[in-house]
Design an enzyme around this catalytic site. Sequence first.
Site, short mmCIF file in Angstrom:
data_model
loop_
_atom_site.label_atom_id
_atom_site.label_comp_id
_atom_site.label_asym_id
_atom_site.label_seq_id
_atom_site.Cartn_x
_atom_site.Cartn_y
_atom_site.Cartn_z
N ARG A 45 47.83 10.92 0.43
CA ARG A 45 49.32 10.69 0.64
C ARG A 45 49.34 9.22 1.30
NH1 ARG A 45 53.68 12.27 3.22
NH2 ARG A 45 54.10 11.12 5.25
N LYS A 51 39.26 4.19 8.63
CA LYS A 51 39.92 4.64 7.49
C LYS A 51 41.43 4.54 7.44
CE LYS A 51 41.07 9.21 7.04
NZ LYS A 51 42.41 9.48 6.46
N ASN A 52 42.14 4.93 8.43
CA ASN A 52 43.57 4.80 8.35
C ASN A 52 44.09 3.32 8.59
OD1 ASN A 52 43.49 7.47 7.98
ND2 ASN A 52 44.06 8.12 10.17
N VAL A 70 52.35 17.42 16.73
CA VAL A 70 52.70 16.24 15.58
C VAL A 70 52.53 16.75 14.26
CG1 VAL A 70 51.73 14.20 14.69
CG2 VAL A 70 51.29 14.43 17.02
N ASP A 103 44.52 13.63 15.29
CA ASP A 103 43.21 13.64 14.35
C ASP A 103 42.08 14.03 15.30
OD1 ASP A 103 44.08 10.81 12.48
OD2 ASP A 103 44.89 12.88 12.35
N ARG A 141 54.41 16.99 5.35
CA ARG A 141 54.32 15.57 5.25
C ARG A 141 55.37 14.81 4.44
NH1 ARG A 141 48.67 14.74 6.04
NH2 ARG A 141 49.15 12.61 6.53
N PRO A 142 56.89 15.07 4.99
CA PRO A 142 58.03 14.46 4.29
C PRO A 142 57.82 12.92 4.37
CG PRO A 142 58.70 15.45 6.19
CD PRO A 142 57.08 16.00 6.04
N VAL A 143 58.72 12.13 3.52
CA VAL A 143 58.46 10.72 3.72
C VAL A 143 60.09 10.05 3.86
CG1 VAL A 143 56.72 10.45 2.17
CG2 VAL A 143 58.97 10.60 1.33
N ASP A 144 60.83 11.28 4.41
CA ASP A 144 62.38 10.84 4.72
C ASP A 144 62.66 9.41 5.52
OD1 ASP A 144 61.34 12.54 6.69
OD2 ASP A 144 63.25 12.74 7.59
N LEU A 145 61.67 9.15 6.78
CA LEU A 145 61.76 8.32 7.70
C LEU A 145 61.33 7.10 6.96
CD1 LEU A 145 60.09 9.75 10.66
CD2 LEU A 145 62.68 9.60 10.01
N CYS A 152 50.08 18.55 2.20
CA CYS A 152 48.85 18.83 2.26
C CYS A 152 48.55 20.10 3.45
CB CYS A 152 47.94 17.62 2.85
SG CYS A 152 48.34 17.27 4.32
C1 EPZ Z 1 48.99 8.97 9.85
O1 EPZ Z 1 49.43 9.78 8.87
C2 EPZ Z 1 47.39 9.21 9.50
N1 EPZ Z 1 47.14 8.97 7.95
C3 EPZ Z 1 46.94 10.64 9.82
O2 EPZ Z 1 45.74 10.74 9.84
C4 EPZ Z 1 47.49 10.88 11.41
O3 EPZ Z 1 47.07 12.08 11.59
C5 EPZ Z 1 49.03 10.52 11.51
O4 EPZ Z 1 49.30 9.25 11.14
C6 EPZ Z 1 49.50 10.84 12.95
O5 EPZ Z 1 48.73 9.91 13.74
C7 EPZ Z 1 47.02 7.65 7.82
O6 EPZ Z 1 47.11 6.87 8.40
C8 EPZ Z 1 46.42 7.47 6.21
P1 EPZ Z 1 53.16 10.35 10.49
P2 EPZ Z 1 51.19 9.82 8.41
O7 EPZ Z 1 53.98 9.79 9.64
O8 EPZ Z 1 51.45 8.23 8.66
C9 EPZ Z 1 56.41 13.73 10.34
C10 EPZ Z 1 43.54 11.88 9.13
O9 EPZ Z 1 43.11 13.06 9.47
N2 EPZ Z 1 57.22 12.75 9.24
O10 EPZ Z 1 53.09 9.61 11.91
O11 EPZ Z 1 51.50 10.56 7.48
C11 EPZ Z 1 55.13 14.37 9.83
O12 EPZ Z 1 55.61 15.44 8.84
C12 EPZ Z 1 44.93 11.83 8.79
O13 EPZ Z 1 43.08 10.77 9.24
C13 EPZ Z 1 58.44 12.85 8.79
O14 EPZ Z 1 58.90 13.93 9.22
O15 EPZ Z 1 51.77 10.36 10.07
C14 EPZ Z 1 54.46 14.60 10.97
O16 EPZ Z 1 54.58 15.88 11.40
C15 EPZ Z 1 45.87 12.97 8.85
N3 EPZ Z 1 59.06 12.19 8.15
C16 EPZ Z 1 54.75 13.50 11.99
O17 EPZ Z 1 56.00 12.88 11.37
C17 EPZ Z 1 58.29 11.03 7.59
O18 EPZ Z 1 59.10 10.07 6.71
C18 EPZ Z 1 53.80 12.61 12.04
O19 EPZ Z 1 53.41 11.92 10.85
C19 EPZ Z 1 56.98 10.84 8.11
C20 EPZ Z 1 56.49 11.49 8.96
#
Ligand code: EPZ
Length: 455
Positions: A106, A35-36, A341, A319, A135-139, A130
């Site tokens: 997301r 899926k991811n 995480v 996950d 789940r911020p998007v600042d990065l 969620c």
């Molecule tokens: C991906 O989410 C996956 N989703 C998630 O799977 C998975 O848990 C996660 O990566 C970690 O492996 C998809 O690929 C669709 P991150 P993503 O950005 O990209 C923080 C599932 O169950 N962060 O690596 O959103 C964030 O808040 C889902 O299948 C920022 O602070 O994860 C989190 O604490 C759930 N700023 C950490 O980083 C940002 O701009 C990891 O998030 C982006 C993220």
Amino acid sequence: MTNQTIQTKSDAEKPALHIEGGYRLSGELTTNGAKNSALALMAATLLTTDECRLTNVPQLTDIRTMGAILEAIGVRYRQVEAHTVDIDARFLGTQRAPYELVNTLRASFFILGPILARHGIARIPLPGGCAIGARPVDLHVRGLVAMGADVTIEHGMVEARARKLVGARICLDFPSVGATETIMMAATLAEGETILENAAQEPEVVDLANFCSAMGAQIKGAGTKTIIIQGVKKLHGCEYRVIPDRVEIATFLAAAAITRSTLLIGPVLPEHLSAPLAKLKEMGMTITLVRPDTLEISPGSGLNATDIETLPFPGFPTDMQAPFMSVLSVAEGTSIISETVFENRLMHVPELNRLGADIRVRSGHAIVRGVPRLSGAPVVATDLRAAAALIIAGLAAQGTTTITGLHHLDRGYEAIEQKLQNLGARIQRLAPGSSFIAAPAVDCFSPSAGVAAGA
Ligand code: EPZ
């Protein structure tokens, strides 16, 4: 056969999974595409005006939602076969993606980078948080700004503009999967070289890099902490097969572990599963690669407690934390599970405790004291992987477990109850209002059944 109707007023209105626990599983399971990965690849198809074909795409709510979002912005999306989609983004517009769809998925944020790279302007609703965190998007945003974009976030809308994106050296504060993917996709069409440091190393990032390379992108280092992308003028279409879903595989490995079963599972890429396989061996399971892409898992004499700390890849995946917590809830001894995480990914604990687990949460760590047996009860899924954890627990719980909140489950698991039924589980999805005829309670883990005790 006891004819036991299990229904409460609230259950009557919702579809529910009913599981009669205590049955051993057996047989061979074929799992679906990741899926991811598929969600990111669907976003990446926006980078070209040619048609792309994705195969091994799982049939999930999230995939259908992403397809609807693409169609809403002018993309031709066609389900060719059960697991094959054609995507043609030649008529990609700059209209906004619909909030009501983006808010439920997301991963829809992944389309920002490609649209910006294609059109120089992109507007998409800010994805909400969620259940598992803000789940911020600042990065993501900071990466695009580093490449020359102006990004404003007002009234819940992210608007990015860039006359042209220019390659940059970017170092992520955290190896975010999504931010790595957004920046990598945007950089494929930027002018010059982008060096992305502290990048995520997840297999889905590598799959995306391989897909973009198949479209003509110049990417090196995906899967390491530093990814280097040389921008090109144009990308072309291609056909691409999505990698196996390591999270689905790990979920079924956990189901085998808790039910003391021997299962064959494939296709797998073992290098995607190093951390969970190491933990299963510590827990006493035997894991064998019986074919290049097929694992056999079989029980040992008992189920040992062990500690888990979730980390970015190649650490133990977040996950897989909830499904493995279910298994450890009936292990011999106490396990400490640390979720590092996401800030709120322990909501399955109260529901597991309703099933007889003994788990306490102390400042972000779950202390899981193994109990001899779980007992079936009605429980509610709070998020996708929590739903999987409750199913795994229900497979081993004595009596009947009823799980609602299945909309979470259907986001990430294709036909999970059919797959489990085919392996011998007593599990049914019942529409609202129907009743479940429970089989006589059995406990094929009890010594009298001539098999090793479950705990
Ligand atoms: C991906 O989410 C996956 N989703 C998630 O799977 C998975 O848990 C996660 O990566 C970690 O492996 C998809 O690929 C669709 P991150 P993503 O950005 O990209 C923080 C599932 O169950 N962060 O690596 O959103 C964030 O808040 C889902 O299948 C920022 O602070 O994860 C989190 O604490 C759930 N700023 C950490 O980083 C940002 O701009 C990891 O998030 C982006 C993220």
